[in-house]
Structure formats: C-alpha cells, structure tokens
Design an enzyme around this catalytic site. Structure first.
Site, PDB file in Angstrom:
ATOM      1  N   GLY A 341       8.965  55.698 -29.143  1.00 48.69           N
ATOM      2  CA  GLY A 341       9.749  54.534 -29.529  1.00 48.69           C
ATOM      3  C   GLY A 341      10.582  54.036 -28.366  1.00 48.69           C
ATOM      4  O   GLY A 341      10.445  54.489 -27.234  1.00 48.69           O
ATOM      5  N   GLY A 343      14.698  52.735 -27.483  1.00 51.34           N
ATOM      6  CA  GLY A 343      16.071  52.570 -27.925  1.00 51.34           C
ATOM      7  C   GLY A 343      16.900  51.913 -26.862  1.00 51.34           C
ATOM      8  O   GLY A 343      16.383  51.434 -25.849  1.00 51.34           O
ATOM      9  N   GLY A 344      18.212  51.879 -27.075  1.00 51.23           N
ATOM     10  CA  GLY A 344      19.092  51.266 -26.101  1.00 51.23           C
ATOM     11  C   GLY A 344      19.077  51.993 -24.771  1.00 51.23           C
ATOM     12  O   GLY A 344      19.297  51.406 -23.718  1.00 51.23           O
ATOM     13  N   PHE A 345      18.826  53.279 -24.813  1.00 52.88           N
ATOM     14  CA  PHE A 345      18.772  54.084 -23.594  1.00 52.88           C
ATOM     15  C   PHE A 345      17.527  53.768 -22.781  1.00 52.88           C
ATOM     16  O   PHE A 345      17.548  53.692 -21.564  1.00 52.88           O
ATOM     17  CB  PHE A 345      18.764  55.565 -24.007  1.00 52.88           C
ATOM     18  CG  PHE A 345      18.838  56.536 -22.866  1.00 52.88           C
ATOM     19  CD1 PHE A 345      20.057  57.091 -22.515  1.00 52.88           C
ATOM     20  CD2 PHE A 345      17.719  56.911 -22.162  1.00 52.88           C
ATOM     21  CE1 PHE A 345      20.150  58.002 -21.473  1.00 52.88           C
ATOM     22  CE2 PHE A 345      17.798  57.807 -21.117  1.00 52.88           C
ATOM     23  CZ  PHE A 345      19.022  58.358 -20.779  1.00 52.88           C
ATOM     24  N   VAL A 348      11.186  56.519 -25.239  1.00 51.99           N
ATOM     25  CA  VAL A 348      11.157  57.942 -25.567  1.00 51.99           C
ATOM     26  C   VAL A 348       9.704  58.368 -25.740  1.00 51.99           C
ATOM     27  O   VAL A 348       8.925  57.676 -26.397  1.00 51.99           O
ATOM     28  CB  VAL A 348      11.951  58.238 -26.862  1.00 51.99           C
ATOM     29  CG1 VAL A 348      11.972  59.727 -27.153  1.00 51.99           C
ATOM     30  CG2 VAL A 348      13.364  57.687 -26.750  1.00 51.99           C
ATOM     31  N   ASP A 459      29.245  57.186 -32.332  1.00 56.13           N
ATOM     32  CA  ASP A 459      28.064  56.397 -32.706  1.00 56.13           C
ATOM     33  C   ASP A 459      27.223  57.140 -33.735  1.00 56.13           C
ATOM     34  O   ASP A 459      26.000  57.158 -33.662  1.00 56.13           O
ATOM     35  CB  ASP A 459      27.233  56.074 -31.472  1.00 56.13           C
ATOM     36  CG  ASP A 459      26.265  54.907 -31.714  1.00 56.13           C
ATOM     37  OD1 ASP A 459      26.539  54.089 -32.625  1.00 56.13           O
ATOM     38  OD2 ASP A 459      25.245  54.814 -31.014  1.00 56.13           O
TER      39      ASP A 459
END
Length: 652
Positions: A341, A343-345, A348, A459
C-alpha cells in the site's frame, strides 16, 4: 612529551603499522548469509556431519586449493559442502577468510539444514541436497557504488564488456577471470567474473547470464556494482579492486621470483616514503593542535553540518541496520507485486528475510508528507519501546539515499480494513472486538506510564492499529509521537499534526496536547469498533452529526444498542457493550481534565463491579466533510491504509 619527540615516536609506531597494514589489507569482510533453518532440532548424525564438514573446510583450505567440495554421511543424513575463494586472492588470505566464515556461519545458522555465507573474498555453503554441478542463483545479493551513470546506455556497454570477459574465461576453461577494460579514450573499467569450482563451462555461462539479466533491475543506474549468487558472481568497477598477478585472469597464477623481488623493493620504498609522509603529517598535526588551542580552527564551521552529523548519529543505538541489498532481495527490488500500500510516509512492501521472517518495509518517499524528521522520530521511539501491543521494528536502512524502516509483518492488515468494510466487520464477533479494545488500551497505558519514555502517540487511529496472525492489536506509526517530560501535565505546539476525526479539540484548535489527547483518540476508536462506522463517515450520512455526538444523543435516549449491526447482537453481552460505550464517552469528553487516564481505562475495562462516573457531553468533533473521508484501503493486502495525516498550522 614535546612535539618533536611525539613525531619521532609516532613515526616509528606508524612504520610498524604500515608493515602490519600491508598484511591485513585483505582482511575478509562479512557481506551476507542465508540460512534455511528448522524450528526442530537437527538429527544428531546430521548435525555431526555439518560440524565435521566445517572442520574439513578448515583443514582442507590449508592446502591452498582454489575450490573444493565434498560429501559427508549417507542417505538422509548426508551433507554436501563446498568453499571457494576469489581467484585473485593469495592462499593465506583464502584460509583466513574461510576460517572467519566458519566461525560466523556457526553462530548465524546454529540449526541450518542448509546455509551459505559470503565474505568479500570467499564463500562457504552446505546443504542436505546435492547441488554439485547444478546452477544455483538464489538467493542473490548486490552492492552498488554511490555514483550514478551519466547515460542510460552505459549499463548495456558494461554488460557487453563483462560478457566478453566471461567468454574469454570459458574459452580458456577457467573458473575465474579479471580484466582491465577500455571504457573510453581516457577511462578504464575493471571487471571480475567467477563461478564455483563444481560447475562446468556450460553451467558457468548459464549462471552468469542469469545474473546479467538481473543487472538492470538492481544496478543499472550505478557506475560500479557487484551481483553475487551461490554458484557465480560478477563485479564491475571504475577502480582497480583485484590483486594483480603474473597471469591475471588465470585460475592458477604462477609467481615470478624476479618480479617478487622487484615488488619487495617497491614495497620497502613505499614504506619508507610513507614513514616520512607520516612524520610530516604529524608536524602539521602539532601545528593544528596549537592553532586549535588558539581558537583559530573550527570557529567558523557551520552549525548545520554539526547538526547533520548529530541527526545521523541519533539513528544509531539498539536498532539493527539491515543492508540495502538484503531489503532488495526480500522485496524483489521493490516490485509492484510486493507492494502492500501507500501512506503518508511512502510505499510499503512485503518481504521475506533470508531466515524466513516475513517483514513489512516502509520506504520513505522523496516527496513524503511525513519526511525525514518523522522517520527519525519513529526510529528513536519505537526502537526503545517493547510491548506485545506495539508493532515491533526489526531494523532500518539508511543507504544510497534510501531511508527504510523494517517491521514485523502483520498478516491481518490494519484495523480499519476490517472495521469499515461491512463484510469484514461481520467477522469481528464481540469477543474479538473486546479483545482488540483491551489490547489497544494496554498498549497506550504502556506508552503513557510504563515505558522507559513517557510517550504521547498523537496519531492513534484505526489505520495505525495492525493485527497479527491471531488478531492481536499492535499500535504502529510513531512518526508523530512525542516524549513527554515527567511532571508535566500538558504542552503546546505551533505545528498541529494528526488525522481529522481523531484529534482532541484542545489539540486541534490551540495546539495543546497531553496524554489525554491520546485518551480522546482511544475513545473515538472504541465507538468506531462497536458501530463499525468511521467518525467522519458517519458525519456524511443522513445524521449530519459526528459519531460521537450521535452516540451521545442515543446514550441520553437509552438507545445505544439500536445502531449496532444485527449480526453482532447474536454474540455480544449487553452489559459489556454498554460499559464500552460508557468508557468511550468518558474518553471523548470536552474537558481534558474530565477524561480518565489509560490506567483507569484498563481497570474499568477489566472490572464488572466498578461504578463508572456519568459522562459529560463530548466535544464537537473536528472532522472534515469530504467524499474521500469514507474511503478505505484500495488493496486487500494493505497493511497501511491510503490515508495521509492532515497537518493544521495554527496562527502564530
């Protein structure tokens, strides 16, 4: 000691050092290993055969043979083993490397049914399967230099030159070859190809061609690279890296006494010159020390450089560093098929380490919304936190501009994937829901009160709770976490970060946060678990209220159980559900002082007799009215939902 005496002493010391260095220049360097281990104890006879094989490696390498293989034992207990050294390496260094590899593999693979370990100049391997004469190209690993190619056509040119070297090697019926390669009118390149001694020419060619086909995946953008498998390896460099011999490229170099004598004289000259240069350098050093004492050195070094060094050092500590080559192999070079997926980071990926451990690899995107500071934050915090309800960080990688975090893999994805998908939510019976609530509560209690650091997560949300193979919850993503000093009740920030729908009002509006901010997020999460609705998604429904306010209205009307999915009414215990709703409402009260601590929450969840205080109205929930709010992960494999944390910057 005066400066002059210091120079004389150090010159003598460093003369001896240069002599020693000339011997130790080829000290073997561990590169990579692969163990096919078993949880069960190996049979006594097979383990004995492995031990005897390692002893055989140790004794047979003393003969100075370039490549050797043997079989010990019979039938099911037979073990097949071999060792090789890089062809240009002298016998004594080969023996040294083999001995180092034997010690290392004994520690790294104590229960290895089969194993292979690489050093920069040797390899040893063993297996319960006969691999002699067979081409084995997995596992493979690579290393690359830091300089990138100027033109994308360079990789094709490099491969052509290495293929030419391979053909010369096989035509001469050799197992290894090195060569100086003409790159341009002004540049040279240097290459080495080698196959294991048990392969014939056809097998050697097949092995090397397989590696050539992989180069564009791993190394095509770099000037220098090496790619290695159990049966063969190749290296391409713009610097001379191999040992020059009389017959460079031959598998059996023959020394030339006259040349050795000349080399000896050259070495003596080099040592003498080195000693003189060292003495001169030490004189300069003495001047340097005096200048530094006078404040003339370092006074103008930019603080930014010093800060940068400190930032890099702060990533060190108890956290293992995983080589980029291992991560490349485990994720198939970050292939799309391995992607879990985004994400903001950043993206992955799922991977598998050489010992069979499944991992989730978070790769910092260049344009990441989370960024380097959050990467550092995650490393610093989670490396020091250990709890069964926190996700385990296995290691990190900071190499070739890559910034990567490696976690234990959570096969059941994240909690939001199950909560906000109606079919998946039906599978969460009440016993499992209650277990998840309790696990999250214990994880937060550890962060707030029991860990070495007092940590506020900041968070907490459904997508940051991962589920292991037994559906145990594990809190993840500590990129926004903050250490909270003992004795302080709250603190304030000008940069408010988090996710709409989960942020406590005092934090979202004025930047004040405390452990009670996490308590608020936990209260939102309890109600989402019970009702299977996202706080913001519920706002978009016909109710035009947040889940919190709607639950409060139902609580006041005594109708809290009406909105629970009918399928769960078959499994839940009414008193337990009402207690969880009650606790959820206590956690989301507007005044932070009214909210319970997580230790109190854990006690309330575990008690059937404690009297709970009446909740006060919840705060107005900070939610974002957007059609995107209700979306969930696009992939059923996704451990991390495609949800980017929202940043709100309050006025200065």
């Amino acid at each position: 000691m005066t400066c002059t005496r210091l120079v004389s002493f150090m010159a003598l010391f460093l003369l001896l050092f240069v002599l020693i260095t000339s011997i130790s220049a080829q000290t073997p360097i561990y590169m990579y290993n692969f163990c096919n281990s078993t949880q069960k104890s190996l049979s006594t006879s097979y383990q004995s055969n492995v031990n005897n094989l390692l002893l055989w490696f140790n004794s047979d390498s003393a003969t100075g043979k370039e490549s050797n293989h043997t079989t010990l034992g019979n039938n099911d207990d037979a073990v097949y083993g071999s060792y090789d050294c890089r062809g240009d390496i002298a016998d004594q260094f080969c023996r040294f490397c083999i001995n180092s590899a034997i010690n290392e593999i004994s520690q790294r693979c104590p229960n290895g049914v089969s194993a292979v370990i690489w050093y920069d100049i040797c390899i040893i391997r063993y297996s319960n399967q006969n691999y002699f004469g067979k081409v084995v190209v997995t596992p493979s690993w690579n290393i690359t230099g830091s300089n990138s190619v100027k033109d994308s056509t360079e990789i094709g040119k490099a491969v052509d030159l290495m293929r030419s070297l391979m053909r010369k090697m096989t035509e001469a019926n050799q197992s290894w070859a090195t060569s100086e390669l003409n790159w341009s009118d002004t540049e040279k390149r240097y290459g080495l190809v080698q196959c294991s001694g048990d392969l014939n020419n056809d097998g050697c060619t097949e092995c090397l061609e397989t590696l050539f086909d992989k180069i564009h995946l791993c190394c095509g953008t770099k000037v220098t690279w090496a790619l290695v498998a159990p049966s063969c390896g190749i290296r391409f460099d713009d610097q001379l890296f191999y040992q020059l011999t009389e017959n460079t490229g031959s598998s059996s170099p023959v020394p030339n006494p006259a040349k050795n004598e000349g080399a000896s004289k050259s070495k003596t000259l080099i040592i003498t010159l080195s000693s003189v240069l060292v003495a001169v350098a030490l004189v300069c050093f003495c001047v340097f020390v005096r200048l530094r004492k006078g404040g003339l050195i370092f006074k103008n070094i930019p603080n930014a450089i010093h800060d940068h060094v400190q930032r890099d050092d702060s990533l060190d500590g108890d956290l293992p560093i995983i080589p980029l080559t291992v991560i490349h192999q485990s994720t198939n070079y970050f292939s799309e098929s391995s992607k879990l997926g985004e994400g903001g980071f950043g993206p992955v990926y799922k991977g598998t380490l050489p010992d069979g451990t499944e991992i989730a690899v978070k790769r910092l995107a260049e344009a990441s919304n989370q960024g380097l500071e959050e990467f550092k934050n995650e490393v610093i915090f989670i490396a020091k936190l250990q709890h069964r309800n926190l996700v385990k960080l296995l290691g990190c990688c900071i190499e070739e501009n890559e910034k990567i975090l490696v976690y234990e893999y959570m096969p059941n994805s994240s909690l939001d994937f199950h909560l906000f998908n109606e079919e998946k939510h039906k599978q969460l019976d009440w016993k499992l829901q209650l277990s998840i609530v309790n696990g999250i509560a214990r994880g937060l209690q550890y962060l707030h009160e029991d860990s070495r650091l007092r940590v506020i997560h900041r968070d907490l949300k459904a997508s940051n709770v991962l589920l292991d193979s037994e559906m145990n919850p594990k809190i993840s993503d500590f990129g926004l976490a903050r250490k909270f000093e003992s004795g302080r009740i709250e603190t304030k920030t000008k940069r408010v970060v988090g996710t709409y729908g989960y942020m406590a009002p005092e934090y979202a509006m004025v930047g004040v946060f405390s452990v009670k901010s996490d308590v608020y997020s936990f209260g939102v999460l309890i109600l989402e678990i019970i009702y299977g609705k996202r706080n913001g998604e519920f706002f978009l429904s016909d109710h035009r209220q947040s889940l919190l306010l709607h639950t409060w209205r139902l609580w006041c009307e005594g109708k809290c159980l009406e909105k629970i999915h009918p399928i769960h009414k078959e499994s839940y215990i009414e008193s337990e559900v009402m207690k969880c709703i009650h606790i959820g409402l206590l956690c989301v009260q507007e005044d932070a002082a009214d909210r319970p601590t997580m230790s109190t929450v854990v006690v309330m969840l575990g008690s059937d007799t404690i009297t709970l205080p009446n909740p006060k109205p919840p705060a107005f929930s900070v939610t974002r009215v957007s059609d995107e709010e209700g979306t969930t992960s696009k992939s059923s494999k996704d451990n991390y939902v495609n949800e980017v944390p929202i940043t709100i910057v309050s006025p200065r």
